[in-house]
Design an enzyme around this catalytic site. Structure first.
Site, mmCIF file in Angstrom:
data_model
loop_
_atom_site.group_PDB
_atom_site.id
_atom_site.type_symbol
_atom_site.label_atom_id
_atom_site.label_comp_id
_atom_site.label_asym_id
_atom_site.label_seq_id
_atom_site.Cartn_x
_atom_site.Cartn_y
_atom_site.Cartn_z
ATOM 1 N N SER A 70 13.977 23.533 21.233
ATOM 2 C CA SER A 70 14.792 22.379 21.623
ATOM 3 C C SER A 70 15.937 22.123 20.657
ATOM 4 O O SER A 70 16.952 21.540 21.044
ATOM 5 C CB SER A 70 13.921 21.126 21.759
ATOM 6 O OG SER A 70 13.255 20.829 20.557
ATOM 7 N N THR B 72 15.952 17.244 19.773
ATOM 8 C CA THR B 72 16.811 17.077 20.947
ATOM 9 C C THR B 72 17.824 15.956 20.786
ATOM 10 O O THR B 72 19.018 16.183 20.974
ATOM 11 C CB THR B 72 15.950 16.873 22.215
ATOM 12 O OG1 THR B 72 15.046 17.969 22.340
ATOM 13 C CG2 THR B 72 16.820 16.801 23.449
#
Length: 207
Positions: free
Chosen positions: A20, A81
């Site tokens: 991510s 993220t």
């Protein structure tokens, strides 16, 4: 029927299977990175913060157009993220330093979980390895600070800068909060929904 279309490839420079950090970094910068890295071209030096940097879309929006920006997540806000919108490091787990990079960048709105890495070492629930109190630093910089859904909804509409931290770690999802009353709901019973945070992020200059 859309007038424009874009394709994004998020495979890392060093791995076909991404994580991510560099996947979000690809979206945020337009550059591929390496596993565990964001906002940088990873090198082999010992320091995970001296790698060549690439500009993120958040920085570009503020620098070029003086636009307000907000980062909202129901994860720890310093997790890969959301952090990829601002952070530059090849070590996604460097949460203390990512919080410091948030403070240096000062987005107009910052909301999510992850309070533990904003609290000075020795404070109950803190995970920082130093005595820096980043809740206090943000407040001193003019940010309104909220810790639960009630406080979030009570914010005046003319609030310009907002820090919301609703859990020491990741926030609980809707299933745990509304139905199962599981996870960390007993310790943090009034966590807002992601939709509530996103709607409130439009206050003041961030509208």
């Amino acid at each position: 029927g859309m007038p424009q279309m874009a394709l994004v490839s998020t495979a890392g420079l060093d791995s076909i299977i991404t994580d991510s950090a560099n996947a979000a970094s690809a979206y945020a910068t337009g550059h591929k990175s390496s596993v565990n890295a964001m906002g940088v071209y990873a090198d082999r030096t010992a320091n995970p913060f001296d790698d060549p940097k690439v500009e993120t879309i958040v920085s570009l929006a503020k620098r070029r157009n003086d636009m307000a920006v907000g980062i909202v997540s129901n994860t720890e806000i310093q997790d890969a993220t959301p952090a990829a919108m601002i952070a530059h490091t090849r070590r996604r787990a460097a949460y203390d330093q990512i919080v410091e990079q948030y403070f240096a960048a000062q987005p107009d709105v910052l909301m999510g979980g992850g309070l533990a890495n904003f609290l000075a070492q020795g404070t109950p629930g803190a995970k920082r390895r130093d005595q820096a109190d980043f809740v206090a630093k943000f407040r001193d910089a003019g940010y309104a600070y909220v810790t639960n859904e009630v406080e979030l909804k009570a914010l005046p509409q003319d609030t310009k800068r907002l820090l919301g931290l609703f859990n020491l770690g990741n926030m609980d999802g809707a299933l745990d909060r509304k139905f199962l009353k599981a996870g960390s709901v007993k310790r943090f019973p009034n966590q807002p929904d992601l939709t509530d945070m996103t709607a409130k992020a439009q206050i003041g200059r961030a509208s």
